[in-house]
Design an enzyme around this catalytic site. Sequence first.
Site, mmCIF file in Angstrom:
data_model
loop_
_atom_site.group_PDB
_atom_site.id
_atom_site.type_symbol
_atom_site.label_atom_id
_atom_site.label_comp_id
_atom_site.label_asym_id
_atom_site.label_seq_id
_atom_site.Cartn_x
_atom_site.Cartn_y
_atom_site.Cartn_z
ATOM 1 N N SER A 1 -10.797 -0.603 4.335
ATOM 2 C CA SER A 1 -10.039 -0.907 5.558
ATOM 3 C C SER A 1 -9.549 0.381 6.212
ATOM 4 C CB SER A 1 -8.832 -1.775 5.224
ATOM 5 O OG SER A 1 -9.272 -3.009 4.717
ATOM 6 N N ARG B 1 0.823 -1.232 0.000
ATOM 7 C CA ARG B 1 0.000 0.000 0.000
ATOM 8 C C ARG B 1 0.853 1.277 0.000
ATOM 9 N NH1 ARG B 1 -2.323 -3.616 -1.119
ATOM 10 N NH2 ARG B 1 -4.021 -4.674 -0.089
ATOM 11 N N GLU C 1 -4.819 3.079 7.426
ATOM 12 C CA GLU C 1 -4.633 2.954 5.970
ATOM 13 C C GLU C 1 -5.410 4.090 5.295
ATOM 14 O OE1 GLU C 1 -4.676 -0.856 4.102
ATOM 15 O OE2 GLU C 1 -5.929 -0.132 2.463
HETATM 16 C C1 LIG Z 1 -15.815 -0.794 0.167
HETATM 17 C C2 LIG Z 1 -14.351 -0.513 -0.056
HETATM 18 C C3 LIG Z 1 -13.476 -1.560 -0.275
HETATM 19 C C4 LIG Z 1 -12.123 -1.312 -0.481
HETATM 20 N N1 LIG Z 1 -11.301 -2.378 -0.701
HETATM 21 C C5 LIG Z 1 -9.985 -2.157 -0.932
HETATM 22 C C6 LIG Z 1 -9.103 -3.256 -1.189
HETATM 23 O O1 LIG Z 1 -9.497 -4.420 -1.223
HETATM 24 N N2 LIG Z 1 -7.799 -2.975 -1.406
HETATM 25 C C7 LIG Z 1 -7.306 -1.696 -1.399
HETATM 26 O O2 LIG Z 1 -6.102 -1.508 -1.632
HETATM 27 N N3 LIG Z 1 -8.120 -0.645 -1.152
HETATM 28 C C8 LIG Z 1 -9.436 -0.848 -0.918
HETATM 29 N N4 LIG Z 1 -10.256 0.221 -0.666
HETATM 30 C C9 LIG Z 1 -9.678 1.582 -0.553
HETATM 31 C C10 LIG Z 1 -9.617 2.408 -1.852
HETATM 32 O O3 LIG Z 1 -10.626 2.013 -2.754
HETATM 33 C C11 LIG Z 1 -8.254 2.347 -2.531
HETATM 34 O O4 LIG Z 1 -7.232 2.768 -1.650
HETATM 35 C C12 LIG Z 1 -8.195 3.211 -3.803
HETATM 36 O O5 LIG Z 1 -6.982 2.970 -4.458
HETATM 37 C C13 LIG Z 1 -8.316 4.699 -3.524
HETATM 38 O O6 LIG Z 1 -8.551 5.362 -4.764
HETATM 39 P P1 LIG Z 1 -9.369 6.724 -4.820
HETATM 40 O O7 LIG Z 1 -9.376 7.190 -6.214
HETATM 41 O O8 LIG Z 1 -10.679 6.586 -4.173
HETATM 42 O O9 LIG Z 1 -8.414 7.667 -3.955
HETATM 43 P P2 LIG Z 1 -8.879 8.778 -2.899
HETATM 44 O O10 LIG Z 1 -9.543 8.122 -1.755
HETATM 45 O O11 LIG Z 1 -9.592 9.862 -3.592
HETATM 46 O O12 LIG Z 1 -7.462 9.310 -2.414
HETATM 47 C C14 LIG Z 1 -6.623 8.469 -1.647
HETATM 48 C C15 LIG Z 1 -5.192 8.998 -1.746
HETATM 49 O O13 LIG Z 1 -4.784 8.873 -3.097
HETATM 50 C C16 LIG Z 1 -4.354 10.141 -3.585
HETATM 51 N N5 LIG Z 1 -4.771 10.213 -4.976
HETATM 52 C C17 LIG Z 1 -6.023 10.036 -5.482
HETATM 53 N N6 LIG Z 1 -5.992 10.143 -6.830
HETATM 54 C C18 LIG Z 1 -4.701 10.405 -7.156
HETATM 55 C C19 LIG Z 1 -4.018 10.612 -8.377
HETATM 56 N N7 LIG Z 1 -4.649 10.594 -9.549
HETATM 57 N N8 LIG Z 1 -2.679 10.842 -8.337
HETATM 58 C C20 LIG Z 1 -2.008 10.861 -7.167
HETATM 59 N N9 LIG Z 1 -2.611 10.682 -5.974
HETATM 60 C C21 LIG Z 1 -3.919 10.444 -5.977
HETATM 61 C C22 LIG Z 1 -5.048 11.184 -2.738
HETATM 62 O O14 LIG Z 1 -4.310 12.384 -2.689
HETATM 63 C C23 LIG Z 1 -5.061 10.476 -1.393
HETATM 64 O O15 LIG Z 1 -3.815 10.681 -0.762
HETATM 65 C C24 LIG Z 1 -11.625 0.016 -0.465
HETATM 66 C C25 LIG Z 1 -12.506 1.070 -0.249
HETATM 67 C C26 LIG Z 1 -13.866 0.813 -0.035
HETATM 68 C C27 LIG Z 1 -14.790 1.975 0.175
#
Ligand SMILES: Cc1cc2nc3c(=O)[nH]c(=O)nc-3n(C[C@H](O)[C@H](O)[C@H](O)COP(=O)(O)OP(=O)(O)OC[C@H]3O[C@@H](n4cnc5c(N)ncnc54)[C@H](O)[C@@H]3O)c2cc1C
Length: 305
Positions: free
Chosen positions: A225, A174, A295
Site C-alpha cells: 500500500s 502502522r 504509508e
Molecule cells: C505485496 C506487498 C504487500 C504488502 N502487504 C502489507 C500488509 O498487508 N500489511 C502491512 O502492514 N504491510 C504490507 N506491506 C508492506 C511491508 O511488507 C511491511 O510494512 C513490512 O513490515 C516492512 O518490512 P521490511 O522488512 O520490508 O521493512 P523495510 O521496507 O526494509 O523498511 C521499512 C521501515 O522499517 C524500518 N526497519 C526495517 N527493518 C527494521 C528493523 N529491524 N528495526 C527497526 N526498523 C526497521 C526501516 O528503517 C524503514 O523505516 C506489503 C508490501 C508488499 C510489497
Amino acid sequence: MEKLLKKLQEANIGKVLLNEPLKNHTTMKIGGPADLFIEPANIDGVINAINILKEEGVAITPIGRGSNLLVLDGGIEGAVLKLGEGLHHLEIEGTKVRVGGGYSLVSLAATISKKGLSGFEFAGGIPGSVGGAVYMNAGAHGSDISKILDKALVVFHDGSCEWLSNEEMKYSYRTSVLQEERPGIVVEAVFQLKAGDREKIVAEMQRNKDYRRETQPWNYPCAGSIFRNPLPNHAGQLVEKAGLKGFQIGGAKISEMHGNFIVNTGTATAKDVLDLIKYIQKTILEKYGIEMKTEVEIIGKNLAN
Ligand SMILES: Cc1cc2nc3c(=O)[nH]c(=O)nc-3n(C[C@H](O)[C@H](O)[C@H](O)COP(=O)(O)OP(=O)(O)OC[C@H]3O[C@@H](n4cnc5c(N)ncnc54)[C@H](O)[C@@H]3O)c2cc1C
C-alpha cells in the site's frame, strides 16, 4: 570511506560493501546506491557497526526486506544496515516464539501455522522482515503485530540495547515508538501465540493468501500500500473513484487490480513513482478534500541535475 570500510572489515561485523545499488534490496526494484552497505552477521555485528559508525559520525539507515520503501534515485548517504541472513535465528518454546529481526515474515508465518500456533495468520502474505514488521506494526485482515508481540530487543543509535515491552512500543495503526520518539533497530522479537487447531490455522492463512492473489498485483515489483487509509475512507477506493486506476507516469503505474498499489512496469525510476504519488495526492485533495499520507517510506536523495 575506504578507511572506514577497512575499519568495519577488521571488526568482523559481517558483509560490508561500497556503493551497493539499493534496487537489489527493495521489492519495488528501485533505488540508487548506498555509500556503505552493511549486512551484520549477528546481533554483536549490529552493535559493533553502530558503535563504529557513531564514532565516525556516519548516518545509519536500517532496512529489512525493503518492502515498504521507495529509495530515491540518488541513493542513501552514509550507511545502510540491512538485517538479513545473519539475524535469522528462530526458537519455539511452547506458545512463545523468539526470532531474529532479519527473519522473513512470510516464512515465519508458514512455520508457525504448521506447528498449530495461532496469531500469525494475518502475516502470511506480508513480504517484510520481522524487524520491519515490529517497527511498522504491520497488519492485515483485522490483526497486526501489536496483538502478538510480547517484547522486542532494540539496539539504539547510541549503541545501547534494551528489551521493549508491547506497552513500551506504544502501538497504533502502522505506528510504533521506534518511528519518531525512540529510533532504534529491532534485532530480535518474542511473540506470544495461542495453541490452536493446525488444520484451521493453515486454512485461514491460505484463505488470506488467496485473497491477496485475487486483489493485489503480486506479479509486479511494488511496495504494498502506497498510502495510509485516511479513515474512515480507504485509499484504494478513493483512487478508484477518482478514475485513476491504470494511470501511468514513466514506468510507474497505478495498478489496475488495486488503487493503492503502484507497480514498477520494468523501467520505473523513483522519480516516476514520486511524481505519480504527488499526482494522486493532488487529485484526491482537489476532488474530495482529503489529504493522502504515504504509508511507504520515501528515503534517500534525488539525483543531482
Ligand atoms: C505485496 C506487498 C504487500 C504488502 N502487504 C502489507 C500488509 O498487508 N500489511 C502491512 O502492514 N504491510 C504490507 N506491506 C508492506 C511491508 O511488507 C511491511 O510494512 C513490512 O513490515 C516492512 O518490512 P521490511 O522488512 O520490508 O521493512 P523495510 O521496507 O526494509 O523498511 C521499512 C521501515 O522499517 C524500518 N526497519 C526495517 N527493518 C527494521 C528493523 N529491524 N528495526 C527497526 N526498523 C526497521 C526501516 O528503517 C524503514 O523505516 C506489503 C508490501 C508488499 C510489497
